[in-house]
Scaffold this active site. Structure first.
Site, PDB file in Angstrom:
ATOM      1  N   HIS A  10     -11.543 -17.955 -29.893  1.00  8.40           N
ATOM      2  CA  HIS A  10     -10.565 -17.552 -28.889  1.00  8.40           C
ATOM      3  C   HIS A  10      -9.143 -17.580 -29.442  1.00  8.40           C
ATOM      4  O   HIS A  10      -8.819 -18.391 -30.307  1.00  8.40           O
ATOM      5  CB  HIS A  10     -10.629 -18.482 -27.678  1.00  8.40           C
ATOM      6  CG  HIS A  10     -11.962 -18.482 -26.992  1.00  8.40           C
ATOM      7  ND1 HIS A  10     -12.392 -19.532 -26.229  1.00  8.40           N
ATOM      8  CD2 HIS A  10     -12.951 -17.555 -26.947  1.00  8.40           C
ATOM      9  CE1 HIS A  10     -13.584 -19.269 -25.745  1.00  8.40           C
ATOM     10  NE2 HIS A  10     -13.956 -18.071 -26.171  1.00  8.40           N
ATOM     11  N   ASP A  19     -18.344 -14.648 -25.056  1.00  2.00           N
ATOM     12  CA  ASP A  19     -18.401 -14.977 -26.479  1.00  2.00           C
ATOM     13  C   ASP A  19     -19.535 -14.244 -27.186  1.00  2.00           C
ATOM     14  O   ASP A  19     -19.414 -13.855 -28.337  1.00  2.00           O
ATOM     15  CB  ASP A  19     -18.525 -16.485 -26.672  1.00  2.00           C
ATOM     16  CG  ASP A  19     -17.257 -17.223 -26.260  1.00  2.00           C
ATOM     17  OD1 ASP A  19     -16.194 -16.584 -26.150  1.00  2.00           O
ATOM     18  OD2 ASP A  19     -17.330 -18.445 -26.038  1.00  2.00           O
ATOM     19  N   LYS A  75      -2.534 -25.002 -30.694  1.00  2.00           N
ATOM     20  CA  LYS A  75      -3.394 -25.973 -30.018  1.00  2.00           C
ATOM     21  C   LYS A  75      -3.483 -27.256 -30.840  1.00  2.00           C
ATOM     22  O   LYS A  75      -3.619 -27.199 -32.066  1.00  2.00           O
ATOM     23  CB  LYS A  75      -4.810 -25.427 -29.850  1.00  2.00           C
ATOM     24  CG  LYS A  75      -4.903 -24.180 -29.007  1.00  2.00           C
ATOM     25  CD  LYS A  75      -6.337 -23.665 -28.944  1.00  2.00           C
ATOM     26  CE  LYS A  75      -6.419 -22.409 -28.101  1.00  2.00           C
ATOM     27  NZ  LYS A  75      -7.782 -21.861 -28.053  1.00  2.00           N
ATOM     28  N   TYR A 112      -7.171 -30.641 -25.287  1.00  2.00           N
ATOM     29  CA  TYR A 112      -6.200 -30.070 -26.205  1.00  2.00           C
ATOM     30  C   TYR A 112      -4.921 -29.689 -25.480  1.00  2.00           C
ATOM     31  O   TYR A 112      -4.922 -29.340 -24.315  1.00  2.00           O
ATOM     32  CB  TYR A 112      -6.774 -28.878 -26.981  1.00  2.00           C
ATOM     33  CG  TYR A 112      -7.310 -27.737 -26.168  1.00  2.00           C
ATOM     34  CD1 TYR A 112      -6.558 -26.587 -25.968  1.00  2.00           C
ATOM     35  CD2 TYR A 112      -8.585 -27.782 -25.626  1.00  2.00           C
ATOM     36  CE1 TYR A 112      -7.045 -25.516 -25.245  1.00  2.00           C
ATOM     37  CE2 TYR A 112      -9.098 -26.717 -24.897  1.00  2.00           C
ATOM     38  CZ  TYR A 112      -8.323 -25.587 -24.710  1.00  2.00           C
ATOM     39  OH  TYR A 112      -8.814 -24.533 -23.995  1.00  2.00           O
TER      40      TYR A 112
END
Length: 186
Positions: free
Chosen positions: A62, A169, A72, A132
């Site tokens: 992603h 995905d 991130k 995260y």
């Protein structure tokens, strides 16, 4: 806090200092001052927390397009994951290359994934929690993905695990066909 460079420029392993005794342990997972002292200047604006019930849950690859790209800071707070960053910056000397590391509740390591990199992880255990921080708010209109097993990238996922994927995905485009507005050096 220890900052370790990886094979991909800008992707960093962060090892927080852990203070423990007979009662348990304590660590700072993020300190603006300590990150700044290490040359990492970020302004985190959102925290995310995911739970994956089954071993083999794969989330990714992603990323968000500019101007909503995200850096991130990823950590695993329950169980273990194999965490991956892929350089998708056009004209980068490491374009299409990946770095992977095990993040777990035991090792307490974190991975800093900068803008211009796609991110994914697969759970190595059941009942995994991943948290995260990001420096840009989620933007559905800028959300993109790349096929997790793109042969051009050739990520060496753990062999003994069968991936459990979302429809998004599973149907993601390969890197060569993915929408991407990242350029090396920008």
């Amino acid at each position: 806090m220890k900052v370790i460079e990886t094979s991909l420029e800008g992707v960093l392993i962060i090892e927080p200092k852990v203070f423990g005794d007979h009662r348990g342990w304590f660590m700072e997972t993020y300190s603006d001052v300590k990150f700044s002292e290490s040359g990492i200047e970020l302004n985190f604006v959102q925290d995310n927390h995911s739970f994956s019930a089954a071993k083999g849950t794969l989330r990714g690859l992603h990323y968000q397009l500019n101007p909503k790209a995200q850096t991130k800071l990823v950590r695993c707070t329950q169980g273990a994951i194999f965490d991956v960053a892929v350089d998708i910056r056009k004209n980068s000397p490491s374009f299409g290359e990946w770095f992977g590391i095990e993040l777990s509740v035991e090792n307490k390591k974190q991975l800093l994934v900068p803008k211009g990199f796609a991110h994914a992880f697969i759970t190595l255990t059941d009942n995994v929690e991943v948290q995260y921080k990001v420096d840009e708010i989620y933007s559905s209109e800028n959300d993109r993905s790349i096929l997790w097993n793109d042969p051009e990238i050739s990520i060496k996922w753990p062999k003994d695990i069968i991936p459990i994927l979302s429809e998004k995905d599973e149907n993601a485009p390969q890197l060569k066909d993915a929408e991407n507005n990242f350029y090396y050096g920008e």
